[in-house]
Design a protein around this motif. Structure first.
Motif, PDB file in Angstrom:
ATOM      1  N   HIS A 135       0.829  -1.208   0.000  1.00 34.58           N
ATOM      2  CA  HIS A 135       0.000   0.000   0.000  1.00 34.58           C
ATOM      3  C   HIS A 135       0.859   1.252   0.000  1.00 34.58           C
ATOM      4  O   HIS A 135       0.588   2.201  -0.756  1.00 34.58           O
ATOM      5  CB  HIS A 135      -0.914  -0.008   1.227  1.00 34.58           C
ATOM      6  CG  HIS A 135      -1.674   1.279   1.416  1.00 34.58           C
ATOM      7  ND1 HIS A 135      -2.752   1.615   0.639  1.00 34.58           N
ATOM      8  CD2 HIS A 135      -1.474   2.321   2.287  1.00 34.58           C
ATOM      9  CE1 HIS A 135      -3.203   2.806   1.015  1.00 34.58           C
ATOM     10  NE2 HIS A 135      -2.457   3.241   2.003  1.00 34.58           N
ATOM     11  N   LEU A 588     -11.512  -4.280  -4.075  1.00 29.03           N
ATOM     12  CA  LEU A 588     -11.381  -3.759  -2.716  1.00 29.03           C
ATOM     13  C   LEU A 588     -11.045  -2.268  -2.715  1.00 29.03           C
ATOM     14  O   LEU A 588     -10.486  -1.751  -1.752  1.00 29.03           O
ATOM     15  CB  LEU A 588     -10.311  -4.538  -1.945  1.00 29.03           C
ATOM     16  CG  LEU A 588     -10.626  -6.015  -1.688  1.00 29.03           C
ATOM     17  CD1 LEU A 588      -9.476  -6.698  -0.974  1.00 29.03           C
ATOM     18  CD2 LEU A 588     -11.912  -6.174  -0.878  1.00 29.03           C
ATOM     19  N   ASN A 591      -7.742   1.456  -1.715  1.00 29.37           N
ATOM     20  CA  ASN A 591      -6.845   0.945  -0.666  1.00 29.37           C
ATOM     21  C   ASN A 591      -6.936  -0.572  -0.593  1.00 29.37           C
ATOM     22  O   ASN A 591      -7.109  -1.154   0.481  1.00 29.37           O
ATOM     23  CB  ASN A 591      -7.194   1.574   0.685  1.00 29.37           C
ATOM     24  CG  ASN A 591      -7.035   3.075   0.669  1.00 29.37           C
ATOM     25  OD1 ASN A 591      -6.077   3.609   0.103  1.00 29.37           O
ATOM     26  ND2 ASN A 591      -7.974   3.784   1.283  1.00 29.37           N
ATOM     27  N   ASN A 592      -6.810  -1.225  -1.741  1.00 35.10           N
ATOM     28  CA  ASN A 592      -7.053  -2.671  -1.799  1.00 35.10           C
ATOM     29  C   ASN A 592      -6.083  -3.465  -0.947  1.00 35.10           C
ATOM     30  O   ASN A 592      -6.454  -4.466  -0.323  1.00 35.10           O
ATOM     31  CB  ASN A 592      -6.994  -3.146  -3.253  1.00 35.10           C
ATOM     32  CG  ASN A 592      -5.647  -2.856  -3.905  1.00 35.10           C
ATOM     33  OD1 ASN A 592      -5.117  -1.755  -3.788  1.00 35.10           O
ATOM     34  ND2 ASN A 592      -5.092  -3.830  -4.600  1.00 35.10           N
ATOM     35  N   TRP A 595      -7.140  -3.210   2.688  1.00 36.50           N
ATOM     36  CA  TRP A 595      -8.327  -4.035   2.907  1.00 36.50           C
ATOM     37  C   TRP A 595      -7.973  -5.519   2.935  1.00 36.50           C
ATOM     38  O   TRP A 595      -8.522  -6.283   3.738  1.00 36.50           O
ATOM     39  CB  TRP A 595      -9.356  -3.764   1.813  1.00 36.50           C
ATOM     40  CG  TRP A 595     -10.198  -2.555   2.052  1.00 36.50           C
ATOM     41  CD1 TRP A 595     -10.126  -1.355   1.411  1.00 36.50           C
ATOM     42  CD2 TRP A 595     -11.245  -2.423   3.031  1.00 36.50           C
ATOM     43  NE1 TRP A 595     -11.051  -0.481   1.920  1.00 36.50           N
ATOM     44  CE2 TRP A 595     -11.766  -1.122   2.906  1.00 36.50           C
ATOM     45  CE3 TRP A 595     -11.789  -3.273   3.971  1.00 36.50           C
ATOM     46  CZ2 TRP A 595     -12.798  -0.651   3.707  1.00 36.50           C
ATOM     47  CZ3 TRP A 595     -12.829  -2.809   4.769  1.00 36.50           C
ATOM     48  CH2 TRP A 595     -13.321  -1.518   4.634  1.00 36.50           C
ATOM     49  N   ALA A 598      -6.551  -6.320   6.239  1.00 35.38           N
ATOM     50  CA  ALA A 598      -7.612  -6.353   7.245  1.00 35.38           C
ATOM     51  C   ALA A 598      -8.425  -7.640   7.147  1.00 35.38           C
ATOM     52  O   ALA A 598      -8.811  -8.227   8.169  1.00 35.38           O
ATOM     53  CB  ALA A 598      -8.522  -5.138   7.074  1.00 35.38           C
ATOM     54  N   ILE A 599      -8.684  -8.107   5.936  1.00 39.45           N
ATOM     55  CA  ILE A 599      -9.440  -9.353   5.754  1.00 39.45           C
ATOM     56  C   ILE A 599      -8.653 -10.540   6.296  1.00 39.45           C
ATOM     57  O   ILE A 599      -9.212 -11.406   6.989  1.00 39.45           O
ATOM     58  CB  ILE A 599      -9.762  -9.560   4.255  1.00 39.45           C
ATOM     59  CG1 ILE A 599     -10.763  -8.514   3.776  1.00 39.45           C
ATOM     60  CG2 ILE A 599     -10.314 -10.962   4.010  1.00 39.45           C
ATOM     61  CD1 ILE A 599     -10.977  -8.521   2.274  1.00 39.45           C
ATOM     62  N   ALA A 654     -15.908  -6.436   3.617  1.00 38.21           N
ATOM     63  CA  ALA A 654     -15.008  -5.542   2.883  1.00 38.21           C
ATOM     64  C   ALA A 654     -15.500  -5.334   1.455  1.00 38.21           C
ATOM     65  O   ALA A 654     -15.438  -4.214   0.920  1.00 38.21           O
ATOM     66  CB  ALA A 654     -13.594  -6.109   2.887  1.00 38.21           C
ATOM     67  N   TRP A 657     -18.633  -3.005   1.428  1.00 42.38           N
ATOM     68  CA  TRP A 657     -18.256  -1.628   1.747  1.00 42.38           C
ATOM     69  C   TRP A 657     -17.684  -0.953   0.503  1.00 42.38           C
ATOM     70  O   TRP A 657     -18.069   0.174   0.165  1.00 42.38           O
ATOM     71  CB  TRP A 657     -17.245  -1.620   2.889  1.00 42.38           C
ATOM     72  CG  TRP A 657     -16.771  -0.241   3.255  1.00 42.38           C
ATOM     73  CD1 TRP A 657     -15.842   0.515   2.618  1.00 42.38           C
ATOM     74  CD2 TRP A 657     -17.234   0.545   4.366  1.00 42.38           C
ATOM     75  NE1 TRP A 657     -15.674   1.712   3.236  1.00 42.38           N
ATOM     76  CE2 TRP A 657     -16.511   1.766   4.322  1.00 42.38           C
ATOM     77  CE3 TRP A 657     -18.150   0.332   5.386  1.00 42.38           C
ATOM     78  CZ2 TRP A 657     -16.696   2.763   5.265  1.00 42.38           C
ATOM     79  CZ3 TRP A 657     -18.338   1.332   6.327  1.00 42.38           C
ATOM     80  CH2 TRP A 657     -17.625   2.534   6.268  1.00 42.38           C
ATOM     81  N   ASN A 658     -16.779  -1.622  -0.172  1.00 41.91           N
ATOM     82  CA  ASN A 658     -16.150  -1.028  -1.356  1.00 41.91           C
ATOM     83  C   ASN A 658     -17.078  -1.048  -2.560  1.00 41.91           C
ATOM     84  O   ASN A 658     -16.933  -0.212  -3.462  1.00 41.91           O
ATOM     85  CB  ASN A 658     -14.853  -1.771  -1.682  1.00 41.91           C
ATOM     86  CG  ASN A 658     -13.731  -1.425  -0.734  1.00 41.91           C
ATOM     87  OD1 ASN A 658     -13.121  -0.371  -0.825  1.00 41.91           O
ATOM     88  ND2 ASN A 658     -13.462  -2.319   0.214  1.00 41.91           N
TER      89      ASN A 658
END
Length: 761
Positions: A135, A588, A591-592, A595, A598-599, A654, A657-658
């Motif tokens: 990222h 995603l 900010n894939n 994310w 986070a997943i 996720a 949301w995206n």
């Protein structure tokens, strides 16, 4: 410097737009604009650094990335060291018992807590921190360009080597391959040395066996243990959206060969493991052991079912079968689900944690791909070439970016609901911000059906398409070379089109030198030359290509002279928009990578919470009842269930949301397309018989030299180049790739840097 008097706030103002400040000389100061309006004077001085110095935020990102990489490499080194120690007595008799004692709990059991800490945790730690690293890399100013320093020192290790059975590999790949083989040999030898030391005539007589029979059983068990080492790494190369592969400079498509190597190792070791046990049971008159499914411990029947599924899968993976009967290979490869499922039931969840992290990351990626593929995408147009070739143009959001040589998997339900085929993306996300293109050459039954469908259609107004991807390298380093020599055969030109378009965008927007390009393409027939017309997009290409330094040497190998047949044109089909279709968006979001991290972390935490609660309040009381022990099969099924629940909850959350964020941009694009004449529902064939006479195409035709009845002299092309750094890329038939690899590995030209791009694994 800006001087603004107080009267500025009481006068009318003007707004100036700098369309392309890079056209100015970059090493001097300029007064870009000066104007007088009443008593208002504005002087704007612009300083352009030729090296494009990074801003403080970029410098901070690079510092953080360096720190993350250092930590990741330490953890990775520890993980590899752990594998070398697992077969030894210090690990088995000292380290592991002590670790189990310190991590024993009523939530995970005596052994499970230590297993989580030793095997899954390091890999998941690398995956999560790798997501943060990638990222930050997206925001770094030098993400897509790497310096040539250090390349010369590593150049000898990156030279290609042609190995029978392995194909073209670099010396680095060969070194790691040999080290992995050494790890397997070391583990097996250490296991045997320790176990055979305890097998004596006296100990064998007590169990009613001969010494060689006891050693055979011990060797059979150890073959399975070593096979599990290879299985632990098997799924990393085919996790397409992985954060682990790009962290080490790898791509999923380029890593398929590692998956093939590991797959052969896994099945060879597990097959030897199963056959050894069958022979042992036969000679000891215990063949009935094959029918036992123990409530606790190892289940023989589950292991046999796993092995049968694996052998059937393995039999269809050999090159000759895979190439001639792809559909058979494709469908039987789904037996990996049964293979892994019965493997878990065979060895139990405690031992499964050794191979769990790689498969866990693969499951997350597979579920995200499933979510992405559920929605149809907006297919804008198709260009139909007379050489059994198509170019499909999709609508995409501007937030979707990808690097050259990226690939995308495509499914067309009207041809096959199950089959997904990878194709190289030929568009540039910078040059064509709202469009994504792929080229499909009719070389198999699936692609030939698609070509026939589009070329013969007279009233086709839309085509249902689903996609997965794009997938590609996190960064590219083409700009470090002075010259790029691209050698292609047939449809192998497609990845090079993406590179050329990206360099067109770079030359038009960035104030830095780009390498010259020499494209050497071989075709069978003159009809195939029309593929060169796809080098430039329909829209967005500059009128002059002189700044690009592009030279194309095209060879038609099966014709002695140009054909006198009437020139066949490229037909463009425009499809009607459909409300159910959407532009391609990043699954995603922007900010894939964050994310994804986070997943990975949240799904594993959900799994730990669920299994911890069930173990503490349900399994633990049963196991501590003197009259009953909880079934290991039921325990394994619960773990599988909770792993799936954790992944579904985290990934679905996720994704939704995206999806809402992407939906707004998709709606804007659809509204704009609806008002565009070329996308009007009434224009089914817009400019259908387009003659390529535009200024960009005229400039392109001036760069092309066509040779008939001969093959390119690759040695002459490569050895005569005297630039300090020449990037050599090749994509095409096996013989061509090997020829270029031999030239670059000969050592006769130190300035050649080889890279093979192969999609025919």
């Amino acid at each position: 410097m800006i001087i603004i008097p107080k009267t500025f706030f009481h006068t009318s103002t003007s707004i100036f737009h700098i369309s392309n400040p890079n056209k100015f000389h970059s090493s001097q100061k300029y007064i870009f604009e000066e104007f007088k309006e009443e008593k208002l004077y504005i002087y704007i001085y612009i300083y352009m650094d030729p090296q494009r110095r990074p801003t403080p935020s970029h410098g901070s990102n690079n510092t953080v990335r360096a720190a993350i990489m250092a930590v990741v490499m330490v953890v990775f080194a520890g993980y590899i060291f752990l594998w070398t120690m697992v077969p030894t007595n210090p690990y088995r008799q000292t380290w592991l018992p002590e670790l189990r004692l310190k991590t024993a709990s009523t939530y995970f059991g005596t052994n499970q807590g230590a297993n989580y800490l030793v095997f899954p945790f390091p890999v998941l730690f690398i995956a999560v921190f790798g997501s943060v690293y990638l990222h930050l890399g997206k925001k770094s100013s030098d993400n897509h360009t790497k310096g040539a320093k250090g390349e010369n020192r590593l150049g000898i290790w990156k030279r290609p080597v042609i190995m029978k059975g392995l194909g073209i590999v670099s010396r680095v790949e060969l070194a790691f391959f040999l080290m992995f083989i050494a790890l397997l040999v070391w583990s097996f030898a250490t296991y045997l040395r320790i176990s055979f030391a305890n097998i004596t005539p006296k100990s064998a007589a007590k169990s009613g066996e001969k010494v060689w029979e006891a050693k055979l059983e011990s060797a059979a068990l150890r073959l399975g243990l070593v096979g599990n080492i290879a299985l632990s790494f098997l799924f990393f190369p085919v996790t397409r959206g992985s954060s682990v592969l790009p962290l080490f400079g790898l791509t999923s498509e380029g890593s398929v060969k590692y998956h093939i190597w590991l797959g052969h190792m896994v099945m060879a070791l597990f097959t030897a493991h199963g056959l050894s046990y069958i022979i042992y049971w036969a000679v000891t008159h215990e063949i009935s052991e094959m029918l036992k499914w123990e409530t606790t411990g190892v289940s023989n029947v589950a292991g046999e079912l796993s092995l049968v599924a694996g052998v059937i899968l393995w039999a269809t993976t050999f090159r000759r079968i895979r190439r001639k009967m792809f559909e058979l290979f494709f469908y039987t490869h789904h037996l990996y689900i049964l293979f892994v499922f019965f493997f878990v039931l065979h060895v139990g969840i405690s031992y499964t944690t050794i191979m769990l992290p790689g498969f866990f990351l693969f499951m997350i990626d597979r579920y995200l791909r499933f979510l992405q593929s559920r929605r149809g995408v907006r297919l804008m147009s198709a260009r139909v070439l007379p050489c059994q070739t198509l170019e499909l143009n999709f609508s995409k959001t501007k937030g979707l970016s990808y690097t050259p040589t990226s690939i995308m998997f495509i499914n067309i339900p009207s041809i096959s609901k199950m089959q997904w085929h990878p194709f190289t993306i030929t568009s540039s996300s910078g040059l064509e911000s709202d469009k994504l293109s792929v080229i499909i050459k009719g070389e198999g039954s699936w692609s030939n059906k698609l070509y026939h469908l589009l070329s013969s259609a007279s009233s086709l107004d839309r085509l249902d398409v689903s996609i997965e991807g794009p997938y590609g390298p996190s960064s590219t380093d083409f700009l470090r070379h002075d010259l790029l020599v691209m050698v292609s055969g047939g449809s192998g030109i497609t990845p090079f089109i993406s590179i050329i378009r990206e360099l067109i965008h770079t030359s038009d927007t960035m104030n830095r030198k780009i390498p010259e390009i020499l494209l050497i393409s071989s075709f069978k027939n003159s009809n195939d030359l029309t593929i060169l017309d796809l080098v430039l997009p329909i829209f967005g290409a500059p009128s002059k290509l002189s700044n690009l330094g592009l030279q194309i040497e095209a060879y038609v190998t099966r014709e002695k002279q140009p054909t006198t047949h009437e020139k066949k044109t490229i037909r463009t089909i425009w499809f009607k928009p459909n409300p159910s279709d959407a532009p391609i968006t990043p699954i995603l979001g922007q900010n894939n990578w964050l994310w994804l991290g986070a997943i990975i972390s949240s799904s594993f935490i959900i799994y730990l919470i669920l299994i911890g609660v069930v173990t503490r309040y349900y399994i633990y009381p049963i196991d501590h009842n003197t009259n009953k022990i909880y079934s290991s099969v039921s325990r394994s099924l619960l773990h599988i269930l909770f792993i799936c629940i954790g992944i579904v909850i985290a990934a679905t959350g996720a994704f939704l949301w995206n999806k809402n964020e992407n939906g707004r941009e998709s709606m804007q694009i659809q509204n704009m397309e609806g008002a565009t004449p070329m996308a009007s529902p009434n224009s089914l064939y817009y400019n259908a018989e387009r003659e390529l006479e535009s200024l960009p195409q005229e400039s392109l035709s001036q760069c092309i030299n066509v040779h008939y009845g001969e093959r390119p002299d690759l040695k002459r092309f490569l050895f005569e180049r005297k630039e300090s750094s020449v990037g050599v890329l090749v994509c095409g038939p096996k013989k061509m790739r090997h020829e270029v690899a031999n030239i670059c590995s000969s050592g006769l030209a130190a300035n050649l840097h080889f890279e093979s791009i192969s999609f025919s694994w």
